[in-house]
Design a protein around this motif. Structure first.
Motif, short mmCIF file in Angstrom:
data_model
loop_
_atom_site.label_atom_id
_atom_site.label_comp_id
_atom_site.label_asym_id
_atom_site.label_seq_id
_atom_site.Cartn_x
_atom_site.Cartn_y
_atom_site.Cartn_z
N ARG A 1 0.85 -1.21 0.00
CA ARG A 1 0.00 0.00 0.00
C ARG A 1 0.88 1.25 0.00
NH1 ARG A 1 -0.98 3.10 4.24
NH2 ARG A 1 -2.63 4.68 4.05
N ALA A 2 1.91 1.25 0.84
CA ALA A 2 2.82 2.42 0.91
C ALA A 2 3.52 2.63 -0.43
CB ALA A 2 3.83 2.22 2.03
N LEU A 3 3.89 1.56 -1.11
CA LEU A 3 4.51 1.69 -2.44
C LEU A 3 3.54 2.34 -3.42
CD1 LEU A 3 6.29 -1.78 -2.75
CD2 LEU A 3 7.42 0.45 -2.87
N VAL B 224 10.67 -16.36 18.22
CA VAL B 224 11.36 -16.37 16.94
C VAL B 224 12.16 -15.09 16.70
CG1 VAL B 224 9.40 -15.41 15.69
CG2 VAL B 224 11.02 -16.81 14.46
N GLY B 225 13.33 -15.25 16.02
CA GLY B 225 14.05 -14.09 15.51
C GLY B 225 14.85 -13.35 16.57
N TYR B 226 15.51 -12.31 16.15
CA TYR B 226 16.35 -11.52 17.04
C TYR B 226 16.24 -10.05 16.66
CZ TYR B 226 20.43 -9.28 19.01
OH TYR B 226 21.25 -8.41 19.67
N ARG B 227 16.01 -9.23 17.63
CA ARG B 227 16.07 -7.78 17.40
C ARG B 227 16.94 -7.16 18.48
NH1 ARG B 227 9.79 -6.51 15.95
NH2 ARG B 227 9.72 -8.21 14.46
N PRO B 228 17.82 -6.24 18.11
CA PRO B 228 18.63 -5.59 19.14
C PRO B 228 17.70 -4.84 20.10
CG PRO B 228 19.25 -4.86 16.92
CD PRO B 228 18.05 -5.73 16.77
N PRO B 229 18.05 -4.80 21.40
CA PRO B 229 17.20 -4.10 22.34
C PRO B 229 16.96 -2.66 21.88
CG PRO B 229 19.10 -5.14 23.44
CD PRO B 229 19.27 -5.35 21.98
N GLY B 230 15.71 -2.20 21.96
CA GLY B 230 15.40 -0.81 21.59
C GLY B 230 15.23 -0.61 20.10
N HIS B 231 15.40 -1.68 19.30
CA HIS B 231 15.28 -1.51 17.85
C HIS B 231 13.82 -1.25 17.47
CE1 HIS B 231 16.18 -2.00 13.62
NE2 HIS B 231 15.11 -2.77 13.53
N LYS B 232 13.61 -0.16 16.71
CA LYS B 232 12.24 0.18 16.30
C LYS B 232 12.00 -0.31 14.88
CE LYS B 232 10.16 4.09 16.17
NZ LYS B 232 10.19 5.49 15.87
N PRO B 233 10.85 -0.93 14.59
CA PRO B 233 10.58 -1.31 13.20
C PRO B 233 10.53 -0.07 12.31
CG PRO B 233 8.81 -2.07 14.66
CD PRO B 233 9.75 -1.27 15.50
N GLN B 234 10.93 -0.23 11.05
CA GLN B 234 10.81 0.87 10.09
C GLN B 234 9.35 1.08 9.74
OE1 GLN B 234 13.55 -0.49 6.89
NE2 GLN B 234 13.96 1.68 6.61
N SER B 235 9.03 2.26 9.23
CA SER B 235 7.66 2.47 8.74
C SER B 235 7.60 1.98 7.29
CB SER B 235 7.29 3.95 8.79
OG SER B 235 7.99 4.66 7.77
N PRO B 236 6.43 1.46 6.86
CA PRO B 236 6.31 1.03 5.47
C PRO B 236 6.54 2.19 4.50
CG PRO B 236 4.19 0.87 6.62
CD PRO B 236 5.21 1.20 7.66
N GLU B 237 6.20 3.41 4.94
CA GLU B 237 6.38 4.59 4.08
C GLU B 237 7.87 4.83 3.80
OE1 GLU B 237 4.34 4.56 6.80
OE2 GLU B 237 2.48 4.50 5.63
N GLU B 238 8.70 4.66 4.83
CA GLU B 238 10.14 4.86 4.65
C GLU B 238 10.70 3.81 3.69
OE1 GLU B 238 12.36 4.70 8.34
OE2 GLU B 238 14.28 4.74 7.29
N VAL B 239 10.27 2.56 3.86
CA VAL B 239 10.72 1.49 2.96
C VAL B 239 10.28 1.82 1.53
CG1 VAL B 239 10.45 -0.96 2.37
CG2 VAL B 239 10.71 -0.27 4.77
N ALA B 240 9.03 2.23 1.38
CA ALA B 240 8.47 2.49 0.04
C ALA B 240 9.22 3.62 -0.67
CB ALA B 240 6.98 2.82 0.15
N ALA C 91 6.79 -2.03 10.37
CA ALA C 91 5.53 -1.97 11.13
C ALA C 91 4.34 -2.15 10.19
CB ALA C 91 5.44 -0.63 11.86
N THR C 92 3.96 -3.40 9.95
CA THR C 92 2.81 -3.75 9.09
C THR C 92 2.08 -4.92 9.77
OG1 THR C 92 3.85 -5.55 7.85
CG2 THR C 92 4.29 -3.32 7.06
N PRO C 93 0.94 -5.34 9.22
CA PRO C 93 0.26 -6.52 9.81
C PRO C 93 0.94 -7.86 9.45
CG PRO C 93 -1.28 -5.11 8.59
CD PRO C 93 0.10 -4.65 8.24
N PHE C 94 2.18 -7.80 8.92
CA PHE C 94 2.86 -9.01 8.45
C PHE C 94 2.89 -10.10 9.53
CE2 PHE C 94 6.89 -11.40 8.07
CZ PHE C 94 6.73 -11.95 6.83
#
Ligand code: NAP
Length: 261
Positions: free
Chosen positions: A16-18, A198-214, A184-187
């Motif tokens: 959608r963001a794309l 599941v998975g690994y994220r560094p402490p404090g890591h914030k997901p990117q916005s789909p708009e920034e990726v797009a 940050a999507t409903p993925f």
């Protein structure tokens, strides 16, 4: 002339963001996903943002729907500049507990559909000297405990994209592989998850916005890039996978033991 862009998985998240990023540049956007209603809402947003939106609802794992998507895009606009293979789903489970039917389903969506759509669209893409965008993931380069089903689908997409890029270069068609990290999507809500650990994220890591990726993807297509790693987290993990594979294997085993495997 305004670009014609076909986007799969356009009803939500990154797709959608794309659609909206291209719409703001006046593109004609063909929106594909299974939910007609959600696509109609995105098409309205596309028009409000200055683009033209055509809804072609369908399931990209179904051959008739894939053909209908390409045929209707061409019938409406007479050309195709960008095919974005974005529709995808997660499946997370320990390897010994993988359900073979679920694994086949994820491969049909994340691997077979993008390849088949690239085949169906190659003639108009060649005529336009266009671009195939493959939305992979950092999981296309690095796997971890419980990520095997999803990561293996993206590893396969990476390999196919690497071959395709070489094979279509003489036609003037480019292949852009996009590797997001957490977005940050409903993925995750839409993923099949048999074990949350599941998975690994560094402490404090914030997901990117789909708009920034797009925005990054649209700029990468315009500048003819072949690979886009969308965040600093992805770039570090990608480098570590190639430069320090031993420590990555050690970390992965540690993650497995700490999470009860
Ligand atoms: N979000 C993340 O953290 C993340 C990270 C790395 C990579 N990615 C990749 O980014 C891509 C987009 O994900 P997202 O985060 O935007 O997820 P999302 O919000 O769940 O969107 C997935 C999209 O795919 C569509 N879709 C699912 N199955 C389909 C099918 N069989 N046929 C046609 N369309 C189908 C969905 O619409 P319908 O349900 O209406 O069909 C939806 O539009 C995926 O390839 C994913 O692997 C995501």
């Amino acid at each position: 002339m305004a670009h014609v862009v076909v986007i799969t998985g356009a009803s939500s998240g990154i797709g959608r963001a794309l659609a909206l990023s291209w719409a703001r540049r006046g593109a004609r956007v063909v929106l594909s996903a299974r939910s007609q209603e959600a696509l109609e809402r995105v098409a309205e947003e596309v028009r409000a943002a200055g683009g033209d939106g055509l809804v072609v609802a369908g399931d990209v794992t179904v051959e008739e729907d894939r053909k209908a998507l390409c045929d209707r895009a061409l019938a409406a606009y007479g050309r195709l500049d960008v095919l974005v293979n974005n529709a995808g789903r997660g499946y997370y489970a320990p390897t010994l507990e993988i359900d073979p039917a679920e694994l086949e389903a994820i491969y049909r969506l994340n691997v077979v559909a993008p390849v088949r759509l690239a085949q169906l669209a190659i003639e108009p893409l060649s005529a336009a000297k266009g671009t195939v965008v493959m939305v992979s993931s950092i999981a296309g380069l690095v796997s971890a405990p419980r990520m095997g089903p999803y990561a293996s689908s993206k590893f396969a997409l990476e390999a196919l994209s690497m071959s395709l890029r070489a094979e279509v270069s003489a036609r003037g068609v480019r292949v852009l592989v996009v590797r997001p990290g957490p977005v940050a999507t409903p993925f995750h809500a839409n993923a099949v998850v048999t074990d949350e650990n599941v998975g690994y994220r560094p402490p404090g890591h914030k997901p990117q916005s789909p708009e920034e990726v797009a925005e990054g993807v649209v700029r990468a297509v315009a500048s003819g890039r072949e690979v886009l790693e969308t965040s600093a987290f992805v770039k570090v993990a990608s480098l570590a996978a190639r430069v320090t594979p031993g420590p990555m294997r050690w970390l992965s085993k540690r993650m497995a033991r700490h999470s009860g495997l």
